[in-house]
Design a protein around this motif. Structure first.
Motif, mmCIF file in Angstrom:
data_model
loop_
_atom_site.group_PDB
_atom_site.id
_atom_site.type_symbol
_atom_site.label_atom_id
_atom_site.label_comp_id
_atom_site.label_asym_id
_atom_site.label_seq_id
_atom_site.Cartn_x
_atom_site.Cartn_y
_atom_site.Cartn_z
ATOM 1 N N LEU A 368 55.430 55.998 53.108
ATOM 2 C CA LEU A 368 55.289 56.055 54.564
ATOM 3 C C LEU A 368 53.834 56.113 54.981
ATOM 4 N N ASP A 369 53.559 55.444 56.091
ATOM 5 C CA ASP A 369 52.268 55.610 56.743
ATOM 6 C C ASP A 369 52.525 56.610 57.875
ATOM 7 N N LEU A 370 52.022 57.822 57.663
ATOM 8 C CA LEU A 370 52.332 58.900 58.598
ATOM 9 C C LEU A 370 51.842 58.584 60.019
ATOM 10 N N ASN A 371 50.766 57.813 60.120
ATOM 11 C CA ASN A 371 50.259 57.433 61.452
ATOM 12 C C ASN A 371 51.306 56.623 62.210
ATOM 13 N N ALA A 372 51.933 55.691 61.484
ATOM 14 C CA ALA A 372 52.943 54.834 62.126
ATOM 15 C C ALA A 372 54.146 55.684 62.519
ATOM 16 N N VAL A 373 54.582 56.554 61.614
ATOM 17 C CA VAL A 373 55.739 57.400 61.910
ATOM 18 C C VAL A 373 55.433 58.254 63.142
ATOM 19 N N LEU A 374 54.205 58.783 63.158
ATOM 20 C CA LEU A 374 53.808 59.663 64.252
ATOM 21 C C LEU A 374 53.846 58.935 65.593
ATOM 22 N N ILE A 431 48.179 68.361 70.630
ATOM 23 C CA ILE A 431 47.356 67.458 69.818
ATOM 24 C C ILE A 431 48.038 67.230 68.476
ATOM 25 N N LEU A 432 48.220 65.967 68.146
ATOM 26 C CA LEU A 432 48.786 65.622 66.840
ATOM 27 C C LEU A 432 47.701 64.884 66.071
ATOM 28 N N GLU A 433 47.388 65.390 64.900
ATOM 29 C CA GLU A 433 46.243 64.863 64.183
ATOM 30 C C GLU A 433 46.611 64.611 62.729
ATOM 31 N N THR A 434 46.144 63.503 62.166
ATOM 32 C CA THR A 434 46.375 63.258 60.736
ATOM 33 C C THR A 434 45.028 63.168 60.035
ATOM 34 N N ARG A 435 45.015 63.544 58.773
ATOM 35 C CA ARG A 435 43.751 63.518 58.030
ATOM 36 C C ARG A 435 44.041 63.539 56.520
ATOM 37 N N ASN A 436 43.199 62.870 55.757
ATOM 38 C CA ASN A 436 43.258 63.011 54.301
ATOM 39 C C ASN A 436 42.558 64.311 53.936
ATOM 40 N N VAL A 437 43.175 65.131 53.130
ATOM 41 C CA VAL A 437 42.486 66.359 52.718
ATOM 42 C C VAL A 437 42.659 66.566 51.214
ATOM 43 N N VAL A 451 49.387 73.763 46.094
ATOM 44 C CA VAL A 451 48.817 73.356 44.812
ATOM 45 C C VAL A 451 47.572 72.521 45.081
ATOM 46 N N GLU A 452 46.697 72.441 44.087
ATOM 47 C CA GLU A 452 45.487 71.640 44.253
ATOM 48 C C GLU A 452 45.870 70.174 44.298
ATOM 49 N N GLY A 453 45.060 69.385 44.953
ATOM 50 C CA GLY A 453 45.318 67.945 44.908
ATOM 51 C C GLY A 453 44.978 67.235 46.197
ATOM 52 N N GLU A 454 45.352 65.974 46.237
ATOM 53 C CA GLU A 454 45.062 65.107 47.385
ATOM 54 C C GLU A 454 46.276 65.106 48.308
ATOM 55 N N PHE A 455 46.036 65.346 49.577
ATOM 56 C CA PHE A 455 47.146 65.443 50.513
ATOM 57 C C PHE A 455 46.858 64.678 51.795
ATOM 58 N N VAL A 456 47.939 64.413 52.499
ATOM 59 C CA VAL A 456 47.806 63.916 53.853
ATOM 60 C C VAL A 456 48.231 65.080 54.751
ATOM 61 N N MET A 457 47.356 65.413 55.694
ATOM 62 C CA MET A 457 47.670 66.543 56.566
ATOM 63 C C MET A 457 48.101 66.046 57.944
ATOM 64 N N LEU A 458 49.122 66.709 58.449
ATOM 65 C CA LEU A 458 49.506 66.475 59.836
ATOM 66 C C LEU A 458 49.386 67.821 60.536
ATOM 67 N N ALA A 459 48.539 67.867 61.557
ATOM 68 C CA ALA A 459 48.378 69.122 62.286
ATOM 69 C C ALA A 459 48.930 68.947 63.698
ATOM 70 N N VAL A 460 49.761 69.897 64.099
ATOM 71 C CA VAL A 460 50.343 69.865 65.437
ATOM 72 C C VAL A 460 49.847 71.109 66.178
ATOM 73 N N THR A 518 48.914 76.261 65.814
ATOM 74 C CA THR A 518 48.756 75.046 65.014
ATOM 75 C C THR A 518 49.690 75.112 63.822
ATOM 76 N N PHE A 519 50.477 74.072 63.651
ATOM 77 C CA PHE A 519 51.240 73.925 62.412
ATOM 78 C C PHE A 519 50.533 72.884 61.580
ATOM 79 N N LYS A 520 50.341 73.197 60.292
ATOM 80 C CA LYS A 520 49.711 72.212 59.411
ATOM 81 C C LYS A 520 50.672 71.864 58.300
ATOM 82 N N ILE A 521 50.875 70.578 58.150
ATOM 83 C CA ILE A 521 51.782 70.096 57.101
ATOM 84 C C ILE A 521 50.946 69.319 56.096
#
Ligand SMILES: Nc1ncnc2c1ncn2[C@@H]1O[C@H](COP(=O)(O)OP(=O)(O)OP(=O)(O)O)[C@@H](O)[C@H]1O
Ligand SMILES: [Mg+2]
Length: 675
Positions: A368-374, A431-437, A451-460, A518-521
């Motif tokens: 999924l491209d979270l931006n598109a879903v959003l 505000i709905l925001e996406t970011r690579n973290v 856990v450590e690693g590469e994530f996609v964050m969605l903050a509401v 703020t909820f962060k996913i």
């Protein structure tokens, strides 16, 4: 009287006596000089401090035993005299011989010289230290200087003790400064006397700001308790593991574990209170987060179990209602049946939410491209938010992909957005925001479940009413709601929590009352091409009827008899078994071919998966359709079906079942589970 303060008296006495002896001896007993010198020698030797008497020309007249011992010399060739076999230095190492010697100075200036420290060495290194006082002695009649007397007090041991003490003090203060525990001390009044580097770090005040003051870190409501402990320690008591809630300079609370002990003075009196403080704030937070996640786990298990049983019951209720409706009842009867159907549909929705929360629902993850879903979801939500809410979507242009069930992620976004709307009744900003973290080890260690690693964050983020810590602690629990009856079921966030967890992600909340939320996913970033996989939509079968033979295996009596009845109604030949063993027996004895196995996943003793494996081994053409109220890991991996596995979620309607059955029977590749 200390040694030092006694010296002038001794010197004065010695000088007077010496002078007296000198004069009197000179006048009365000229003939007895030798005898008199011996008397004087004995007299001087009786002193424990060294005594040296010089005449006006600097010739040593007397040096008592203590002086000779101190200077390590046997004769009377003394300090300042040429040819002395010892070296005399000042504290800074410079020579204290000749003119620099206090005796020379006293003779030269006619003034007493006091408290000069000399190092004396008969070799190297320096061996003794002494305190030298020298006084000139004048003839009382003429006022002419006749002698100079020096006293030498051996202070070697005292200096050694002083140095040792100094070293100990240095070590102690280095320890205090290096200690990871904050070390503080108070005087009997309660003013700070010691404030270590760790204390500076912990509380935010520098030592120079607190030493000499009452401790500012103790909140007013904690002061009385601290005073009581302080008093008890002054009376000799000690405390360990004393948990207190103090505050930092910035006002943030700290939870501390204190150890308190009395600080004793030289006379064994308590002169202060020593405190060691360990910061428990982070540990307490982690403990409570851990407790929280354990609670969620337990509630999840419970919810999953309830949902499982309810799904079986609902399958029967929905199925029989549907059969009754098929008989075309009229009037009130039809209305009543439709009412039952509606109630069952609502109950199905609730059980689905419970299943989602307990992470036991079937997911269909795709890239999924979270931006598109959003943006799609927010467009779908449309007017649901209302005019009074200003919406901002801030997508990260280089956002990575995630693997998740699109419908479920949409559900999460909707739940969060609806909550935000409800929190901003008077209007506000969403505000709905996406970011690579990248989450590092430090982040993971402070956030249980992360856990450590590469994530996609969605903050509401919303600018709404926010939440207290107490509310935050409970929001993910199913049925926790602060909304009035009928307005909320308290399942929105628990569903979101379950979906995110089941998708391998984490969800956190940050909120303060009146400061918004703020909820962060965080969803694991998938390192793959950006083209999402499109699942082929199953073809809708032309007819849901069939003439094939179906082996139905279900331990739940209500579900089994309903399923069999429905299938027979639709033209199928049905074989019925309660468990795996019975199914194997039937299959063995049935001479004609069996086309499809319809089995529950969770069965007593032999699982549906095991049964299917054995039957497919015997007859490779056999197709398999699983049914279950929840996923249990035997046919799914993290909630996703293993490839080539067909599944129908309970509760199902007769139409849903017959349609799915046809799909599987008509599909070109047999749904053979991998062996
Ligand atoms: N953005 C928010 N701002 C303030 N409080 C919130 C926010 N989101 C959730 N909450 C609090 O968390 C509670 C639980 O939320 P949740 O979505 O699980 O249930 P609900 O919204 O009350 O009901 P439901 O979503 O089932 O209709 C809410 O009742 C509310 O007190
Ligand atoms: Mg909600």
């Amino acid at each position: 009287m200390t040694i030092q303060s006694a010296i002038p008296f001794v010197l004065a006495a010695v000088a007077l006596i010496g002078l007296g002896f000198g004069l009197v001896a000179g006048q009365r007993w000229l003939g007895g000089r030798a005898h008199e010198a011996e008397r004087l020698r004995r007299f001087y030797d009786a002193f424990s401090c060294g005594i040296i008497v010089q005449d006006a020309g600097g010739r040593v007249l007397h040096a008592n035993q203590a002086a000779r011992d101190l200077l390590g010399t046997t004769d009377v060739v003394m300090a300042g005299s040429p040819g002395a076999d010892h070296r005399v230095v000042h504290e800074d190492g410079s020579s204290a011989e000749g003119d620099a010697h206090p005796l020379s100075q006293a003779r030269r200036t006619g003034l007493p010289v006091r408290g000069v420290v000399h190092g004396v060495s008969t070799g190297t290194p320096l061996e003794r230290w002494c305190l030298v006082d020298a006084v000139p002695v004048f003839d009382p009649a003429t006022g002419v200087l006749v002698e100079a007397v020096a006293s030498l007090t051996d202070i070697t041991e005292r200096r050694r003790a002083e140095t040792a003490l100094l070293n100990t003090t240095d070590t102690l203060s280095a320890l205090i400064q290096a200690s990871p525990l904050a070390i503080l001390a108070f005087d009997p009044v309660g003013k700070v006397t010691t404030w270590s580097a760790a204390a500076e770090q912990l509380f935010g005040w520098r030592a120079s700001e607190v030493v000499g003051r009452l401790l500012p870190a103790i909140a007013p409501d904690q002061q009385r308790t601290f005073r009581e402990h302080h008093l008890a320690v002054l009376q000799g008591q000690s405390f360990i593991d004393l948990e207190v809630h103090w505050q930092r300079r910035d006002g943030k609370p700290v939870i501390l574990s204190l150890a308190l002990a009395p600080l004793y003075g030289g006379l064994s009196e308590v002169r202060g209170v020593m405190v060691l403080a360990a910061d428990l704030t982070e540990r307490k937070k982690l403990e409570s987060q851990l407790r929280q996640s354990q609670k969620m786990e337990a509630v999840g298990q419970l919810a999953g179990g309830v949902a499982h049983d309810f799904n079986n019951l609902l399958t029967a209720i929905i199925g029989y209602t549907s059969l009754l409706l098929k008989a075309s009842p009229t009037g009130q009867q039809r209305e009543d049946l439709l009412e039952i159907d509606r109630a069952a549909a609502r109950a199905t929705e609730l059980t689905q939410q419970l299943l989602a929360f307990s992470r036991r629902q079937m997911l269909q993850p795709t890239l999924l491209d979270l931006n598109a879903v959003l943006s799609d979801t927010m467009r779908m939500m449309g007017r649901l938010l209302g005019e009074h809410i200003e919406l901002a979507i801030l997508p990260d242009s280089g956002l990575g992909m995630v693997r998740a069930d699109r419908g479920q992620i949409e559900q999460v976004i909707i739940n969060l957005a609806v909550n935000a709307r409800d929190a901003m009744e008077g209007g506000g900003k969403l505000i709905l925001e996406t970011r690579n973290v990248t989450l590092d080890r430090d982040y993971a260690s402070h956030h249980p479940g992360a856990v450590e690693g590469e994530f996609v964050m969605l903050a509401v983020t919303d600018s709404g009413i926010g939440m207290s810590a107490d509310i935050q602690a409970r929001i993910f629990e199913p049925f926790f709601t602060t909304k009035e009856r009928g307005k909320g079921t308290g399942l929105g966030l628990s569903t979101a929590y379950g979906i995110i967890k089941q998708s391998g992600g984490t969800i956190y909340v940050y909120s303060e009352p009146d400061r918004g939320t703020t909820f962060k996913i965080y969803l694991p970033r998938v390192m793959a091409a950006r083209s999402p996989i499109i699942l082929p939509a199953p073809l809708k079968p032309a007819s849901v009827r069939g003439a094939e033979t179906v082996l139905v295996v279900e331990d739940e009596e209500g579900v089994r008899s309903l399923t069999c009845r429905v299938l027979r109604t639709y033209g199928y030949t049905v074989l019925e078994a309660e468990n795996g063993g019975e199914a194997l027996l039937i299959a063995e004895q049935h001479a004609a071919p069996i086309h499809i196995l319809l089995t529950d996943v969770v069965l007593p003793r032999m699982s549906g998966r095991k049964l299917a494996e054995r039957l497919v081994r015997a007859s490779s053409k056999l197709r398999v359709l699983y049914m279950s109220g929840y996923t249990d890991g035997s046919i799914v991996n993290h909630g996703a079906l293993e490839p080539g596995t067909s599944f129908i979620q309970k509760p199902f309607t007769p139409e849903g079942l017959t349609q799915k059955l046809r799909e599987v029977l008509d599909s070109p590749d047999a749904s053979v589970p991998p062996a």
